[in-house]
Design an enzyme around this catalytic site. Structure first.
Site, PDB file in Angstrom:
ATOM      1  N   HIS A 137      44.206  31.287  44.673  1.00 28.40           N
ATOM      2  CA  HIS A 137      44.139  32.501  45.492  1.00 28.40           C
ATOM      3  C   HIS A 137      45.558  32.801  45.965  1.00 28.40           C
ATOM      4  O   HIS A 137      46.165  32.004  46.683  1.00 28.40           O
ATOM      5  CB  HIS A 137      43.201  32.324  46.685  1.00 28.40           C
ATOM      6  CG  HIS A 137      43.083  33.568  47.516  1.00 28.40           C
ATOM      7  ND1 HIS A 137      42.147  34.550  47.263  1.00 28.40           N
ATOM      8  CD2 HIS A 137      43.805  34.001  48.586  1.00 28.40           C
ATOM      9  CE1 HIS A 137      42.293  35.525  48.145  1.00 28.40           C
ATOM     10  NE2 HIS A 137      43.293  35.220  48.956  1.00 28.40           N
ATOM     11  N   CYS A 138      46.082  33.955  45.575  1.00 31.27           N
ATOM     12  CA  CYS A 138      47.465  34.316  45.883  1.00 31.27           C
ATOM     13  C   CYS A 138      47.507  35.186  47.128  1.00 31.27           C
ATOM     14  O   CYS A 138      46.922  36.275  47.164  1.00 31.27           O
ATOM     15  CB  CYS A 138      48.089  35.062  44.704  1.00 31.27           C
ATOM     16  SG  CYS A 138      49.801  35.570  44.993  1.00 31.27           S
TER      17      CYS A 138
END
Length: 323
Positions: A137-138
């Protein structure tokens, strides 16, 4: 401004947390908003104050190259952010005909999404959905990176490295010109419409500030690019790499495993993941800590809540999360 950033709701529904579709949904992450501001200021200052001092012949080559890099960065970032990387079974769970011919008996089952998912899918706690070939998850794009948007994400970080490298190269050229021939540099400065009225010391401070801000960003981003090139060559996602290294560090406490530079990962091959479980144990080569510390860094992440109990298979259940 608070209403614009946080959105009209708190992100919760009566039945539980809301599933995020893409990174443009509110609430925006502070890192996401800050990246837009820093990127915009970097491009503006470079074009107005720095680029104007470059020789005309160099401008003819540098201008299209730099602007193309910026355009590619914007397009790739928008694509990676706007993409819904959810497992197809999550996106189409209401359409039974889509899975009528698919054997889901051997697939892991996600108790949160209440659907069978592909073997390399993981449930993201932030987006509240299973992501197909979950990578991480960026926070910078406020979205999960998976099979659907990994290429766009890689183009994004590569374009950032090229863009910042161009800025630093131009600043280095002008700094050399400043210290080798101050008279010629002062004349060059006076001939520019924007910086001509300012003393050369002011422009020197601007160049040094640009370097001080962009040098750390360049090395961090270049390290991330190298890391993802390595992961791609190994056929691994960031999540799989982290899990294999964490498990390897635990095994190294045993005497027979000390000194090994490889880790065993009971995972799927590069072309697996669409359906069946794999009992193959892979030997994964890992990088030294100085090369992969960036994916273990917890900067900007809130404390994790304990994961709810798993339901069914572990491949796509509630064992995933934010990386």
């Amino acid at each position: 401004l608070k209403q614009w950033v946080e959105g009209p709701t708190s992100g919760a529904m009566e039945d539980g947390p809301m599933m995020r579709i893409n990174g443009f949904e509110r609430p925006f992450h502070p890192f996401q908003v800050s990246s837009w501001i820093v990127f915009g200021l970097d491009v503006l200052i470079y074009l107005v104050c720095v680029f104007s001092l470059v020789d005309h012949g160099v401008k003819l080559i540098l201008a299209p190259f730099y602007l193309s890099t910026v355009a590619l960065l914007v397009a790739a970032t928008a694509k990676a952010t706007n993409c819904n990387a959810a497992d197809p079974h999550v996106r189409l769970q209401d359409d039974s005909e889509c899975h009528a011919e698919e054997d889901t008996d051997d697939m892991p089952f996600c108790g949160i999404c209440s659907v069978p998912v592909y073997a390399r899918s993981k449930h993201c706690r932030v987006c509240n959905k299973c992501v197909d070939v979950f990578d991480h998850h960026c926070m910078w794009i406020n979205n999960c990176v998976g099979r659907a948007n990994y290429q766009a994400f890689f183009v994004t970080i590569s374009s950032v490295a090229v863009m910042i490298g161009t800025i630093l190269g131009t600043c280095a050229f002008l700094l050399i010109a400043y210290f080798t021939d101050e008279v010629a540099f002062e004349q060059r400065l006076e001939d520019t419409p924007v910086m001509g009225a300012l003393p050369k010391e002011t422009f020197l401070g601007l160049l040094l500030t640009m370097c001080a801000l962009n040098v750390p960003l360049f090395f961090l981003d270049a390290q991330l690019v190298v890391l993802h090139i390595f992961l791609t060559s190994q056929g691994l996602t960031t999540y799989e790499y982290i899990m294999s290294k964490r498990n390897g560090l635990e095994r190294r406490e045993e005497p027979e495993d000390r000194g090994s530079d490889t880790e065993k990962y009971a995972g799927k091959g590069k072309d697996e993941g669409k359906g069946q479980k794999s009992g193959v144990t892979r030997v994964v080569r890992t990088l030294p800590r100085c090369m992969d510390w960036i994916i273990f860094c917890k900067c900007g992440r809130g404390r994790r809540k304990p994961a709810p109990p798993k339901s069914g298979g572990g491949g796509g259940g509630s064992g995933g999360g934010e990386l």
